[in-house]
Design an enzyme around this catalytic site. Structure first.
Site, short mmCIF file in Angstrom:
data_model
loop_
_atom_site.label_atom_id
_atom_site.label_comp_id
_atom_site.label_asym_id
_atom_site.label_seq_id
_atom_site.Cartn_x
_atom_site.Cartn_y
_atom_site.Cartn_z
N LYS A 116 -25.65 -6.16 4.09
CA LYS A 116 -25.02 -6.35 2.82
C LYS A 116 -26.18 -6.85 1.75
O LYS A 116 -25.70 -6.41 0.54
CB LYS A 116 -24.18 -7.49 3.06
N GLY A 165 -13.95 -9.56 7.35
CA GLY A 165 -13.60 -10.70 6.64
C GLY A 165 -13.88 -11.96 7.59
O GLY A 165 -13.38 -13.25 7.36
N TYR A 202 -19.30 -18.16 -5.31
CA TYR A 202 -17.85 -18.23 -4.80
C TYR A 202 -17.04 -17.90 -6.10
O TYR A 202 -16.91 -19.04 -6.87
CB TYR A 202 -17.62 -19.16 -3.92
N ASN A 290 -17.69 0.31 2.45
CA ASN A 290 -17.40 0.81 3.64
C ASN A 290 -17.74 2.36 3.80
O ASN A 290 -17.02 3.04 3.06
CB ASN A 290 -15.99 0.43 4.02
N ARG A 292 -16.79 4.90 5.75
CA ARG A 292 -15.66 5.30 6.59
C ARG A 292 -14.32 5.51 5.96
O ARG A 292 -14.37 5.08 4.88
CB ARG A 292 -15.46 4.31 7.74
N VAL A 295 -8.34 1.74 6.35
CA VAL A 295 -6.87 1.54 6.84
C VAL A 295 -5.94 1.82 5.68
O VAL A 295 -5.09 2.61 5.81
CB VAL A 295 -6.75 -0.08 7.19
#
Ligand code: ADP
Length: 446
Positions: A116, A165, A202, A290, A292, A295
């Site tokens: 990351k 997550g 954050y 990601n 790939r 979902v």
């Protein structure tokens, strides 16, 4: 085109890939663990190979077993689906070495995006914004104190090799930093095999918006618009939709172009998703990529009228993306991830499904691999189905989803359906006024 593909996955995504192969006239090989002997992906594939016991680390994640299954069945390609080996650069390399086409990007790109902090640095170079934070991984407690005071609290500590997550720690005051830092390192080691963590600012209530990318092997990179995935619980997506209510055509064009340029600069190919956290002023901060199929890819398929899994296979076989360049978004689509879990406590609820009846009708799509009398195994992800609705407008899509959830019968286990029915009726959700804090607030006040 490939003659035979091994599907290195289980559950609904394995079935989804088998469907795409079937329509393309490609033979399929399923792999399965001993717990999945009676699974639908095994039944519908042309061939099936048992690759080990129920435990994923001894079956679906075991590279030598998957490769052996591919070799003995003589396949041309492997589709990894999502999860499992889909973002494992080593697996992609082994496939290459065995002359089996890995349906996904190159091992180099998978490795880059899997780290990351490297991905962040590379995306900044490519013109995307990131949240302020550490340059790379943070080694010492002194460093983490220094960075936190520079960027200001609250901060979030994340695993460099993280995903799903998991392994994130939010810190609001310096007193909590020491404990959070060491816990995050331990969790990163246990969860991802490396203790490296990094720090970023954050955001209290961002939206999670991501762009779908499809890229061929000839340098064409095309974005298929965005998905809004802010309805999350424990950083896991629960409801997704396309398009996002806060993204207008101008913003979509601007961000889409930036994403395409960034992906071109890393030589991306095949399907991928670039995730952003978006603040109230519509600043898009790159979070992760990601490498790939996701979902939630069906919502993009519904609004673009495309089949992303077929496209993945065609791209891997050398297809040039040409027609796809003028993709248009039409209508609105919502997906609910139906999980086998207690909607109150969120504890997994495995067991035998005694009755199962899927909704249908105009604009409804169900992706699932479970059926009446089947056993939902405690060994795997609790997501047992995806319910997808499409309609000309967002409000009609919500109404359609609401009635489909009502008609979805799953007995014998507990599911997230009652919770999702409530979300569909929620005034803020209906008004499009929500962010990643939606579920937390919702659960407190209901
Ligand atoms: P993972 O790879 O584990 O999914 P992500 O970096 O994609 O991790 O983050 C998952 C979710 O966690 C985001 O969608 C968001 O809800 C929350 N999150 C992550 N980083 C931040 C941040 N800096 N500020 C606020 N929320 C965050």
């Amino acid at each position: 085109m490939f003659k035979k593909i091994l599907v290195a996955n289980r559950g609904e995504i394995a079935l989804r890939i088998i469907c795409a192969c079937r329509e393309l006239g490609i033979k399929t090989v399923a792999i399965f663990s001993e717990a999945d002997r009676d699974s639908l992906h095994v039944r519908f594939a042309d061939e099936a190979v048992c690759i080990g016991p129920a435990k994923s680390s001894e079956s679906y994640l075991k590279v030598p077993s998957v490769i052996s299954a591919a070799e003995i069945t003589n396949v041309d390609a492997i589709h990894p689906g999502y999860g499992y080996l889909s973002e494992d650069a080593y697996f992609a390399e082994v496939c290459e070495a065995c002359h089996i086409k890995f349906i996904g990007p190159s091992p180099e790109v998978i490795r880059l995006m899997g780290n990351k902090t490297k991905a962040r640095a590379r995306m900044v170079q490519a013109g995307l914004k990131i949240l302020p934070g550490s340059q790379g991984s943070v080694e010492s407690f002194e460093d983490v104190v220094k960075i936190a005071s520079e960027i200001g609290y609250p901060i979030i500590i994340k695993a460099v090799a993280g995903g799903g997550g998991r392994g994130m720690r939010i810190v609001r005051v310096q007193e909590d930093l020491k404990m959070a830092f060491s816990t995050a390192q331990t969790e990163a080691q246990i969860g991802f095999g490396v203790p490296d963590v990094y720090v970023e600012k954050y955001l209290e209530s961002p939206r999670h918006i991501e762009f779908q990318i499809m890229a061929d092997q000839h340098g064409n990179v095309i974005n298929f618009g965005e998905r809004e995935c802010s309805i999350q619980r424990r950083h896991q997506k629960l409801v997704e939709e396309a398009p996002s209510v806060i993204v207008d055509q101008k913003c979509r064009m601007k961000m889409g172009k930036l994403v395409e340029e960034a992906m071109t600069s890393v030589g991306y190919s095949n399907a991928g998703t670039v995730e952003f956290l978006v603040d109230e002023d519509l600043n898009f901060y790159f979070g992760e990529m990601n490498t790939r199929i996701q979902v939630e890819h069906p919502v993009t398929e519904m609004v673009t009228g495309s089949d992303l899994v077929k496209m993945q296979i065609q791209i891997a076989a050398g297809k040039t993306l040409e027609r796809e360049k003028n993709i248009q978004l039409k209508g609105h689509s919502i997906e609910c991830r139906i999980n086998a879990e207690d909607p109150e406590t969120m504890w997994p609820s495995p067991g035998k499904i005694t009755s199962f009846n899927v909704p249908g009708g105009s604009g409804i799509r169900v992706e699932t691999a479970v059926y009446s009398e089947c056993i939902v195994s405690p060994h795997y992800d609790p997501m047992i189905a995806k319910l997808v609705a499409w309609a000309p407008s967002r409000m009609e899509a919500i109404q359609r989803m609401e009635r489909a959830l009502e008609m979805f019968v799953i007995e014998g286990i507990k599911t997230s359906i009652p919770l999702q029915r409530k979300i569909m009726r929620d005034a803020d959700f209906r008004a499009g006024q929500f962010n990643t804090k939606f579920m937390e607030r919702y659960l407190k006040s209901n």
